[in-house]
Design a protein around this motif. Sequence first.
Motif, short mmCIF file in Angstrom:
data_model
loop_
_atom_site.label_atom_id
_atom_site.label_comp_id
_atom_site.label_asym_id
_atom_site.label_seq_id
_atom_site.Cartn_x
_atom_site.Cartn_y
_atom_site.Cartn_z
N UNK A 1 0.85 -1.06 -0.35
CA UNK A 1 0.05 0.55 -0.26
C UNK A 1 0.43 1.35 -0.26
N UNK A 2 1.58 1.31 0.34
CA UNK A 2 2.68 2.64 0.46
C UNK A 2 3.44 3.09 -0.83
N UNK A 3 3.66 1.45 -1.00
CA UNK A 3 4.83 1.28 -2.59
C UNK A 3 4.10 2.00 -3.38
N UNK A 4 2.62 1.67 -3.48
CA UNK A 4 1.52 2.54 -4.23
C UNK A 4 1.28 3.62 -4.38
N UNK A 5 1.45 3.95 -3.62
CA UNK A 5 1.20 5.78 -3.56
C UNK A 5 2.40 6.48 -3.90
N UNK A 6 2.17 7.95 -4.33
CA UNK A 6 2.98 8.26 -5.21
C UNK A 6 4.60 8.88 -4.25
N UNK A 7 5.80 8.92 -4.87
CA UNK A 7 6.93 8.99 -4.22
C UNK A 7 6.99 10.95 -3.98
N UNK A 8 7.50 11.72 -2.72
CA UNK A 8 7.14 12.63 -2.52
C UNK A 8 8.40 13.03 -2.00
N UNK A 9 8.92 14.28 -3.12
CA UNK A 9 9.48 15.11 -2.52
C UNK A 9 10.13 15.00 -1.00
N UNK A 10 11.71 14.92 -0.67
CA UNK A 10 12.13 14.70 0.87
C UNK A 10 12.39 16.08 1.11
N UNK A 11 11.68 17.02 0.82
CA UNK A 11 11.55 18.45 0.94
C UNK A 11 11.43 18.37 2.72
N UNK A 12 12.45 18.91 3.27
CA UNK A 12 13.06 18.87 4.85
C UNK A 12 13.12 17.70 6.09
N UNK A 13 13.81 16.65 4.68
CA UNK A 13 14.67 15.97 5.41
C UNK A 13 15.78 15.81 4.53
N UNK A 14 17.35 15.80 4.89
CA UNK A 14 18.99 15.98 5.25
C UNK A 14 19.40 14.74 5.48
N UNK A 15 20.16 13.95 4.64
CA UNK A 15 20.58 12.98 5.09
C UNK A 15 22.46 12.93 4.61
N UNK A 16 22.83 13.28 6.05
CA UNK A 16 24.45 12.98 5.17
C UNK A 16 25.00 12.32 5.55
#
Length: 161
Positions: free
Chosen positions: A66-81
């Motif tokens: 159900x999660x994978x079937x949803x559209x991908x969201x831009x990761x605005x507000x999340x930073x991975x370093x």
Amino acid sequence: GRYPTREEIRFLAYASLIHGAQGLLFNCYQFDYGEGLGGDDISRKANPKQWQVVSSVATELKSLSPVLSTPTVEPVGITVTGGQIAIMLKQYQDRYYLFIANPSPNANEFEVKFAPDKFPTPRIMLYPEKRNIPSQGNSFSDQWGPYDVRVYVISTGEIIN
């Protein structure tokens, strides 16, 4: 040769989805090397150990369908370093699902930071282990092994069970 490990199959599946695959195909096969050299069969009956490895990854992915079937969201507000990674963010119901794959053959420590205006009080759970991840304010650090994949469920409300 050798069969891929569970971790390798899991990485390949998730990395494919993160990079835009719309579906995955797992197959078993039997082939003949020719002229009496025999063959190899990785079907459920002939190789139950490898079948279990593939089935466990497929079962995990099915639980996230159900999660994978949803559209991908831009990761605005999340930073991975912390190193080279591949990420995908999905929103399902009132939660975000952050998929992160480490494509490196080396272990790495990464830090995930959340923008306070977008994620005021993030609660983070590691899926499928259902282990709550402690955060320091609006960030957390985690250690990932070679070709590791993590799925973080993020809620801005109650602690996730």
